[in-house]
Design an enzyme around this catalytic site. Sequence first.
Site, PDB file in Angstrom:
ATOM      1  N   LEU A  33      29.991  22.498  15.085  1.00  0.00           N
ATOM      2  CA  LEU A  33      29.630  21.500  14.154  1.00  0.00           C
ATOM      3  C   LEU A  33      30.806  20.395  14.399  1.00  0.00           C
ATOM      4  CD1 LEU A  33      28.523  22.924  10.858  1.00  0.00           C
ATOM      5  CD2 LEU A  33      26.974  22.069  12.692  1.00  0.00           C
ATOM      6  N   ASP A  34      30.598  19.130  14.267  1.00  0.00           N
ATOM      7  CA  ASP A  34      31.661  18.230  14.226  1.00  0.00           C
ATOM      8  C   ASP A  34      32.541  18.304  12.978  1.00  0.00           C
ATOM      9  OD1 ASP A  34      30.399  16.947  16.521  1.00  0.00           O
ATOM     10  OD2 ASP A  34      29.013  15.634  15.313  1.00  0.00           O
ATOM     11  N   GLN A  35      33.824  17.819  13.352  1.00  0.00           N
ATOM     12  CA  GLN A  35      34.732  18.106  12.322  1.00  0.00           C
ATOM     13  C   GLN A  35      34.409  17.444  10.960  1.00  0.00           C
ATOM     14  OE1 GLN A  35      38.564  16.051  13.189  1.00  0.00           O
ATOM     15  NE2 GLN A  35      39.456  16.831  11.225  1.00  0.00           N
ATOM     16  N   THR A  85      31.327  17.436   9.789  1.00  0.00           N
ATOM     17  CA  THR A  85      30.036  17.797   9.440  1.00  0.00           C
ATOM     18  C   THR A  85      30.125  19.275   8.615  1.00  0.00           C
ATOM     19  OG1 THR A  85      28.915  16.562  11.046  1.00  0.00           O
ATOM     20  CG2 THR A  85      27.738  18.799  10.114  1.00  0.00           C
ATOM     21  N   ARG A 128      23.370  12.129  14.888  1.00  0.00           N
ATOM     22  CA  ARG A 128      24.217  11.122  14.561  1.00  0.00           C
ATOM     23  C   ARG A 128      23.833   9.827  15.615  1.00  0.00           C
ATOM     24  NH1 ARG A 128      30.132  12.822  15.332  1.00  0.00           N
ATOM     25  NH2 ARG A 128      30.661  10.610  14.858  1.00  0.00           N
TER      26      ARG A 128
END
Length: 331
Positions: free
Chosen positions: A144-146, A148, A246
Amino acid sequence: MSHGRNNIRAIFHVQAPDKGRRLDVFLSAQDPQRSRSQYKKWIESGRVLVNGQRVKCAYVLQKGDEVCVQVVDEAVSTEIIPEPMPLEVLFEDEDMIVVNKPAGLVVHPGAGHATGTLVHGLLAHCSRLASQGAPLRPGIVHRLDQETSGVVVVAKSDAAYLNLIDQFKGHAVRKTYLAFVYGTLPQCSGEIRTLIGRHPTNRKKMAVVDRLGKEAVTFWQVRQSWQDAISLLEVRIVTGRTHQIRVHCQDMGHPVVGDGTYGGGPRRARQIPNPAVQAAVTLHAPRTMLHAWRMALAHPRHGTPMAFEAPVPADFRGLWTALQEAVASPS
């Protein structure tokens, strides 16, 4: 995976979904932080071997190929020192561990994040993680992105790693997210099916492209809307492309709230006509408001269907409450 002083050795085993792909394209997809041109240089210099042999960049991968990458990376420490940290464990056995990642926590080491990642915390919690994976990513089968939050599954054994990788690449894992987005959607549900690839001018971003991208499929439905300004979506992604939700939300004209990279930053918040709703977003959206809510997959050892849910985080609940109060009060 093994480490020398500055050397990082990673081994990839090619699964059926990647059969027929070029070697350099495959490697850049495994490690989005490095460019395809960087991998081309490493292939040409002999730092990448397939089944123990040097090959060309255009080598076409076959199922079962073993790809070994030996690189020098001075930007990141090659030693991962376990760091105890609080972890919200949703499930754990000898094959895998599932955690609820908080927003702000980076999943694995990389440039600018040599310490304090989820991998550091997992190594302190677990007796072992799978040795396979890209450099400095033991056991990581997805990420996951930082900013998220939500469900992350990590392999603890090599057999589990290979099985989970196969499930993710074969689109057998069901992933459902919650996202606050700008605007009101024209219908209550829908599907987005595009190609996603590198942004043509910004290598750190992804974009919807006409060619040379990977298919990305996203299903969404509206759970609630506020004043034609903000909507809460339930989003299910069939594929797992970098920044997929996104990018797709931006492409629809409804960027994720708080996502400054893809059009959902403070400038968009200032365009909200209702001052109470604008204040709610400004004060209660501290990050990209995207939460990996639920995940369903087959257990990597015995195939039993399993489902995991990460509780909705406090900042999501805070924004929801603030929006409810904003629309209930006079403008």
